[in-house]
Design a protein around this motif. Structure first.
Motif, PDB file in Angstrom:
ATOM      1  N   GLU A 154       0.828  -1.202   0.000  1.00  0.00           N
ATOM      2  CA  GLU A 154       0.000   0.000   0.000  1.00  0.00           C
ATOM      3  C   GLU A 154       0.866   1.256   0.000  1.00  0.00           C
ATOM      4  O   GLU A 154       0.565   2.231  -0.697  1.00  0.00           O
ATOM      5  N   LEU A 155       1.949   1.241   0.780  1.00  0.00           N
ATOM      6  CA  LEU A 155       2.834   2.401   0.827  1.00  0.00           C
ATOM      7  C   LEU A 155       3.543   2.609  -0.504  1.00  0.00           C
ATOM      8  O   LEU A 155       3.679   3.741  -0.977  1.00  0.00           O
ATOM      9  N   VAL A 164       1.261   4.291  -3.001  1.00  0.00           N
ATOM     10  CA  VAL A 164       1.134   5.731  -2.767  1.00  0.00           C
ATOM     11  C   VAL A 164       2.407   6.449  -3.194  1.00  0.00           C
ATOM     12  O   VAL A 164       2.353   7.533  -3.800  1.00  0.00           O
ATOM     13  N   VAL A 193       6.765   8.357   2.411  1.00  0.00           N
ATOM     14  CA  VAL A 193       5.452   7.796   2.729  1.00  0.00           C
ATOM     15  C   VAL A 193       5.612   6.903   3.954  1.00  0.00           C
ATOM     16  O   VAL A 193       6.503   6.041   3.989  1.00  0.00           O
ATOM     17  N   SER A 212       3.535   4.596   7.216  1.00  0.00           N
ATOM     18  CA  SER A 212       2.278   4.002   7.671  1.00  0.00           C
ATOM     19  C   SER A 212       1.876   4.647   8.989  1.00  0.00           C
ATOM     20  O   SER A 212       2.724   4.904   9.848  1.00  0.00           O
ATOM     21  N   THR A 215      -7.698   8.354   4.023  1.00  0.00           N
ATOM     22  CA  THR A 215      -6.750   7.259   3.819  1.00  0.00           C
ATOM     23  C   THR A 215      -5.318   7.777   3.786  1.00  0.00           C
ATOM     24  O   THR A 215      -4.437   7.269   4.476  1.00  0.00           O
ATOM     25  N   VAL A 216      -5.091   8.827   3.003  1.00  0.00           N
ATOM     26  CA  VAL A 216      -3.769   9.428   2.880  1.00  0.00           C
ATOM     27  C   VAL A 216      -3.803  10.825   3.487  1.00  0.00           C
ATOM     28  O   VAL A 216      -4.671  11.640   3.145  1.00  0.00           O
ATOM     29  N   HIS A 235       3.722  11.981   3.315  1.00  0.00           N
ATOM     30  CA  HIS A 235       2.337  11.509   3.421  1.00  0.00           C
ATOM     31  C   HIS A 235       2.262  10.307   4.359  1.00  0.00           C
ATOM     32  O   HIS A 235       3.157   9.455   4.371  1.00  0.00           O
ATOM     33  N   VAL A 244      -0.131   7.004   5.451  1.00  0.00           N
ATOM     34  CA  VAL A 244      -1.146   6.111   4.881  1.00  0.00           C
ATOM     35  C   VAL A 244      -1.759   5.266   5.988  1.00  0.00           C
ATOM     36  O   VAL A 244      -1.044   4.575   6.727  1.00  0.00           O
ATOM     37  N   ARG A 245      -3.066   5.335   6.115  1.00  0.00           N
ATOM     38  CA  ARG A 245      -3.783   4.434   7.025  1.00  0.00           C
ATOM     39  C   ARG A 245      -3.893   3.083   6.306  1.00  0.00           C
ATOM     40  O   ARG A 245      -4.647   2.936   5.356  1.00  0.00           O
TER      41      ARG A 245
END
Length: 295
Positions: A145-146, A149, A157, A159, A182-183, A245, A247-248
């Motif tokens: 996911e990271l 992004v 980025v 988490s 989310t971000v 950023h 990220v959830r």
């Protein structure tokens, strides 16, 4: 934009929260059912497309490196016994020609210093940092996911997860400027702030995808909170030129650096493992019944 292909995994900590179990073996080698904690982290890295994995070890860390080496005598014994499935499971994360590299952190000067010890391997390109104490289970894998992004936005980025107000002093906390749920865009990270001065409740946890500028900043990063070289301080030095950023992630995080978190992680994995799920459920039911009777 350069592709993220290297993951740095620090495994040089003393594991004091897991004593006495971690006295003679690295805490990363403690088993979560049938796989040591570090193997879960390496599996996540490979699922995210990492081509190289750098293990930053300390004294006594050879067991972690050995786990990813080949074991010809064991392999031969399993093969002769016809235990093909066990052999495949044992070798699924063995080193495949230099994919797993170890470097030594001679002095424990903090997370930032541990990451910097990998600078010659990482080179001048973006890289991931993964803390194996944080076991994050779920699909897609957190690091994937990271990376997604980062591919879209670049920069740094990290988490993040929402932490309790009274827990902000245990985390690096994002100073958020925009958030879509989310971000979250951030103008910095405040390391372990008291609740009354924390800029948000988004705490940075165990996974990072970082711009090469962070590694350059670590080369002369002074000690920060706790007298240690903090990774978050180096990230802050790349701002505002490099965006940040949070990220959830969609999975669930277990703090395996603590006894309670490790038990929770073990139970979560055991409940999904085909060899242990029935036994784990039966034991949970037995304890639930025992508590009901005693109440």
């Amino acid at each position: 934009m350069a592709r993220v292909r290297t993951a740095v995994i620090p495994v040089a900590g003393l594991g004091t929260r897991m004593l006495p179990a971690a006295k003679a073996i690295p805490k990363e080698m403690l088993p979560v059912v049938d796989r040591p904690l570090i193997e879960h982290t390496v599996a996540e890295a490979r699922a995210a497309g990492m081509e190289r994995i750098v293990l930053v070890t300390g004294q006594g860390g050879s067991a972690v490196v050995d786990h990813f080496d080949r074991a010809p005598e064991l392999e031969d014994a399993l093969s002769k016994a016809g235990k093909t499935e066990t052999l495949e499971q044992t070798n699924r994360h063995a080193d495949r020609g230099g994919e797993i590299i170890s470097v030594r952190q001679a002095r424990k000067l903090g997370l930032g210093h541990a990451v910097w010890c990998a600078h010659r391997v990482v080179g001048d390109e973006p890289f991931a940092v993964m803390l194996p104490d944080d076991l994050i289970l779920g699909e897609p894998p957190c690091l994937s996911e990271l990376v997604a992004v980062h591919d879209r936005l670049g920069g740094n980025v990290v988490s993040v997860e929402e932490v309790a107000a009274e827990a902000t002093s245990r985390y690096g906390i994002l100073d958020v400027t925009a958030d879509d749920g989310t971000v979250a865009a951030s103008q910095g990270v405040v390391e372990k702030p008291a609740p009354e001065v924390a800029p948000s409740r988004l705490g940075v946890v165990g996974r990072y995808v970082l711009d090469p500028g962070v590694m350059r900043a670590l080369a002369d990063q002074p000690a920060g909170a706790g007298g240690e070289i903090q990774l978050t301080d180096a990230i802050a030095r790349t701002l505002p030129q490099t965006p940040l950023h949070g990220v959830r992630f969609s999975g669930h995080r277990y703090d395996c650096g603590s006894k309670a978190g490790f038990v929770q992680a073990f139970l979560a994995v055991a409940l999904e493992h085909p060899d242990t799920a029935a036994a784990a459920r039966a034991e949970m039911a037995r304890h639930a019944l025992k508590q009901t009777v005693s109440a």
